[in-house]
Each structure stands twice: as structure tokens, then as C-alpha cells.
Design an enzyme around this catalytic site. Sequence first.
Site, PDB file in Angstrom:
ATOM      1  CE  LYS A  75      -4.510   0.730   0.185  1.00 41.69           C
ATOM      2  NZ  LYS A  75      -5.578  -0.162  -0.293  1.00 41.69           N
TER       3      LYS A  75
HETATM    4  N1  LIG Z   1     -11.492   1.744  -4.949  1.00 38.86           N
HETATM    5  C1  LIG Z   1     -11.318   0.440  -4.819  1.00 38.86           C
HETATM    6  O1  LIG Z   1     -11.279  -0.304  -5.806  1.00 38.86           O
HETATM    7  C2  LIG Z   1     -11.201  -0.181  -3.449  1.00 38.86           C
HETATM    8  C3  LIG Z   1     -10.913  -1.550  -3.378  1.00 38.86           C
HETATM    9  C4  LIG Z   1     -10.879  -2.182  -2.132  1.00 38.86           C
HETATM   10  C5  LIG Z   1     -11.129  -1.441  -0.996  1.00 38.86           C
HETATM   11  N2  LIG Z   1     -11.390  -0.103  -1.075  1.00 38.86           N
HETATM   12  C6  LIG Z   1     -11.678   0.606   0.178  1.00 38.86           C
HETATM   13  O2  LIG Z   1     -13.008   1.126   0.138  1.00 38.86           O
HETATM   14  C7  LIG Z   1     -13.071   2.346   0.881  1.00 38.86           C
HETATM   15  C8  LIG Z   1     -13.591   3.468   0.000  1.00 38.86           C
HETATM   16  O3  LIG Z   1     -12.721   3.605  -1.136  1.00 38.86           O
HETATM   17  P1  LIG Z   1     -13.149   4.424  -2.449  1.00 38.86           P
HETATM   18  O4  LIG Z   1     -12.205   3.996  -3.514  1.00 38.86           O
HETATM   19  O5  LIG Z   1     -14.617   4.310  -2.658  1.00 38.86           O
HETATM   20  O6  LIG Z   1     -12.777   5.907  -2.004  1.00 38.86           O
HETATM   21  P2  LIG Z   1     -13.351   7.278  -2.585  1.00 38.86           P
HETATM   22  O7  LIG Z   1     -12.339   8.306  -2.299  1.00 38.86           O
HETATM   23  O8  LIG Z   1     -13.818   7.102  -3.993  1.00 38.86           O
HETATM   24  O9  LIG Z   1     -14.663   7.533  -1.684  1.00 38.86           O
HETATM   25  C9  LIG Z   1     -14.644   7.677  -0.291  1.00 38.86           C
HETATM   26  C10 LIG Z   1     -16.065   8.110   0.126  1.00 38.86           C
HETATM   27  O10 LIG Z   1     -16.145   8.156   1.540  1.00 38.86           O
HETATM   28  C11 LIG Z   1     -16.749   9.402   1.917  1.00 38.86           C
HETATM   29  N3  LIG Z   1     -16.291   9.739   3.262  1.00 38.86           N
HETATM   30  C12 LIG Z   1     -15.093  10.176   3.670  1.00 38.86           C
HETATM   31  N4  LIG Z   1     -15.099  10.386   4.990  1.00 38.86           N
HETATM   32  C13 LIG Z   1     -16.333  10.064   5.428  1.00 38.86           C
HETATM   33  C14 LIG Z   1     -16.976  10.052   6.692  1.00 38.86           C
HETATM   34  N5  LIG Z   1     -16.333  10.435   7.787  1.00 38.86           N
HETATM   35  N6  LIG Z   1     -18.254   9.647   6.743  1.00 38.86           N
HETATM   36  C15 LIG Z   1     -18.908   9.268   5.647  1.00 38.86           C
HETATM   37  N7  LIG Z   1     -18.377   9.248   4.432  1.00 38.86           N
HETATM   38  C16 LIG Z   1     -17.109   9.647   4.323  1.00 38.86           C
HETATM   39  C17 LIG Z   1     -16.308  10.376   0.863  1.00 38.86           C
HETATM   40  O11 LIG Z   1     -17.139  11.526   0.820  1.00 38.86           O
HETATM   41  C18 LIG Z   1     -16.468   9.497  -0.377  1.00 38.86           C
HETATM   42  O12 LIG Z   1     -17.839   9.466  -0.768  1.00 38.86           O
HETATM   43  C19 LIG Z   1     -11.660   2.556   1.437  1.00 38.86           C
HETATM   44  O13 LIG Z   1     -11.575   1.961   2.711  1.00 38.86           O
HETATM   45  C20 LIG Z   1     -10.785   1.785   0.452  1.00 38.86           C
HETATM   46  O14 LIG Z   1      -9.538   1.400   1.017  1.00 38.86           O
HETATM   47  C21 LIG Z   1     -11.421   0.538  -2.280  1.00 38.86           C
END
Ligand SMILES: NC(=O)c1ccc[n+]([C@@H]2O[C@H](COP(=O)([O-])OP(=O)(O)OC[C@H]3O[C@@H](n4cnc5c(N)ncnc54)[C@H](O)[C@@H]3O)[C@@H](O)[C@H]2O)c1
Length: 417
Positions: A105
Amino acid sequence: MNELSAFENFKANVDKAAKILNIPESDYSRLKYCERELLVSVPVEMDDGTIKVFEGCRVQHSSLRGPCKGGIRYHQEVNLDETRALAGWMTFKCALANLPYGGAKGGIAVNPSELSERELEKLTRRYTLRILPFIGPNKDVPAPDVGTDPHIMDWVMDTYSSMKGYTIPGVVTGKDIEIGGSLGRNEATGRGVTTIVKEFLKINNISPADTTVVVQGLGNVGSISAKYIHELNCKIVAVSDVSGGIYNPDGLDIPSIFEHVKKRNLLSTYDKGEFKRITNEELLLTPCDILIPAALQNQITKSIAEKIQTKIIVEAANGPTTSNADEVLAKKHIPVIPDILVNAGGVIASYCEWVQNMQAMRWTVKQVNEVVQSHLIESLNLLIKTSQDYKISFREAAYVVALDRLVKAYRLRGIFP
Ligand SMILES: NC(=O)c1ccc[n+]([C@@H]2O[C@H](COP(=O)([O-])OP(=O)(O)OC[C@H]3O[C@@H](n4cnc5c(N)ncnc54)[C@H](O)[C@@H]3O)[C@@H](O)[C@H]2O)c1
């Protein structure tokens, strides 16, 4: 009891799994350390001519089962402990999904929404230069995570390729399709979350039409999960993003909300249809059948868990439940389907992209979706069986399956020199 740090929590879960499997400390202790950690400083000339220095890192937790694999995060709270945990979770996620990858990461402590497009490009290219000796299609393959997207991955690929002198698409996954990205990758994590929800309901003979769902976070993972879970016919009663949440017990208009957030608008500016505005804490406490945290880590704390009113938690985000909350949820008999299974759709589709890049092939979206779905369903079934065999929680079962594979690999490879 104080909450453990993210990496302490990861190590505690590894120890728990080793105890269940009766594995001696010396056979798995390497998993409690990261193989390599690189700290970087990234100077950027901002649009106003000043120079700002951002701090970042790339952590390779394990290359035991193959090249390290894991996202790049741009968020103001990125730090080494959290990145170590995220890298460790990637090792276990890839082992659970049976992919030939280790875990990594990286990230930069930055709020990307405060940067112009030009500043973001400079930041990304300079960060890529800093980590360049450590990454590569056979060494360590980054991907998008919180605050990063396909366009940022395109810059990583272009910078790496420019420095090597030829195009190397397999250095990073989650790119745009025109330059070697895979069909189905962008939606894969949210689709995968939906697959887990659908299969879990089927196994437990619950009709989606009788199921109410709450989703925290409407980024890549949360918004796409909400879209497909709505199409599954579940009723989504509350959603939120960083600006707060909205609630309607009769169900929200998810297609309209999806179109709104897809254009990078905050939920606080959404104004169509009937709903009540709620805080993120109220959202987590909303009565529902399934709660899907899809934002950031440490959202479901002990005090939230004590008051929570969901029947099942499906962890779409990485590390959304603290260790103390886990204990409370276990006492309340609320099953938690763990992150390292639920959000693995993203890395499985990344694997498909990498295989296509390495072989100069193009797969159809159907081929990609089938690989993602079959890996996820197989892992879910194995996790449920392991949890029944050992009478342990789903999270413990996920770590047991992954640790068993990792320790077998250690025993076969031995230790060099
Ligand atoms: N993108 C991927 O393919 C992927 C894969 C596996 C895991 N993840 C995990 O999924 C999670 C989200 O990733 P993502 O890619 O969707 O990120 P992103 O940046 O696209 O979205 C994050 C979202 O969370 C919201 N957010 C932030 N702080 C918040 C809070 N305190 N309360 C409520 N909402 C809040 C933001 O407004 C946004 O809508 C992370 O933990 C990431 O590690 C992502």
C-alpha cells in the site's frame, strides 16, 4: 480498553488465526513485519509559484505469494501505521482470494480536492519517480484507492514507462481502458460487494425485497455498491458521504443519487425527492438489515457498536470496524462479513487487468466479471465452512484461510539464505 492502532489490530488478528490453527510463532512471525518501507517527500511547484512538500510512503508487506499488490491513497490522514495495516490486509486479501500476489500500500498525506488538476499531476509524477525503483509489473503493482482514480493511475503508468523507455502497462492497474485498463475494473469492487450481499442472502434464504440497507460513503465503492444493491431489489434507506447523510424509511431514489455523486457532487447539495438529513453517526445507528460501511477505517467504534441496530455488517471499506467494536458486535450476535473478503472484487479485477497487460490480451467484460464472481463466491463458501468447522467468527475464518495458505508457502519456500 484502548483501541489498538490499525497495524496492532492487524497483528492481533494474525495471532488469533495462528492460535486457532495451532501454528508456532516462528512459522508466521514474518507476517507481523513489513518486508520494505519507503518514506518519501514529494516537492511540488504549486500554481501560485510556491513550493510545497508533501510526505508519502510505499509499504511492501509481503512478496511471498507473488508481486506485492495494493492501492495508492491520497488523504490528509495518510500515515505509516495505517499504511502498514492496509498493506498487511492486502497480503491476506490476496491469499484469501487465492491470487498470486503479496500485499502493499502507498499514499500521500494530501487533500486532493485542494489541488488543481496540474498540481495533482505533478504530485503523482514526482511520487512515482520517488517509488520507481521499488515498483514494477513483477515487483509491486499499485492501483487506485481513496482519493485516487484511473486518471492518476494513467500518470503513474506514463511516468514509469517514460523513465524505462518503453510502455509498460502492467506496472499499475485501474488505468483508463484506452491505455491498458480492463473492462469491468472500475466497477469491480462495488459489484463484488453486491455479489457478497446477494450470495449471503441466498444462503440464508432471505429475499432481497425484504432487506433494508444503509451505505456509508458514496465514492467509487459505496456509490457502485448502492447502485447494484438497489438493482438487486433491496431497499436502501440511508446513504452518506463526508458531507453527511440522507434517510427515507420508504427507500431512497438511488439512481438519481448515483447520477449526482458520479459528477463529484457532495450529498449535501442533493435536493431531489423526499428525505431527512442525518449525521454520519445517525446513519450508522439507523435500524436496518444490512449496514455497509464503504468510506474509511475506524468508523464503527465500541460506542457505535453498543448502540448499533443493524442485523448484519458487510465491510466494503478497509478496516471500518475497530477491534473493541468487534467484541461488542460478537456479544450482540451481529455477524460481520470482513473487508478482506467483501472488497476483494477490486483486486481480483486488477489481477485480470495485470494478466491482460502481461499477455498483451484483451478480455471482454463478461470474462472479467465471471473471474471476479467465481473467486468471490468460492472464498465466501470457504469462509462460511471454516467458520462453522472451527466455530469462529467470519473475520477469524477469513484470517485462518489466508494464514494457512501463507504459512504453507513459507514452509515450501524456506528461508534464504
Ligand atoms: N477503490 C477500490 O477499488 C477499493 C478496493 C478495495 C477497498 N477499497 C476501500 O473502500 C473504501 C472506499 O474507497 P473508495 O475507492 O470508494 O474511495 P473514494 O475516495 O472514492 O470515496 C470515499 C467516500 O467516503 C466518503 N467519506 C469520507 N469520509 C467520510 C466520513 N467520515 N463519513 C462518511 N463518508 C465519508 C467520501 O465523501 C467518499 O464518498 C476505502 O476503505 C478503500 O480502502 C477501495
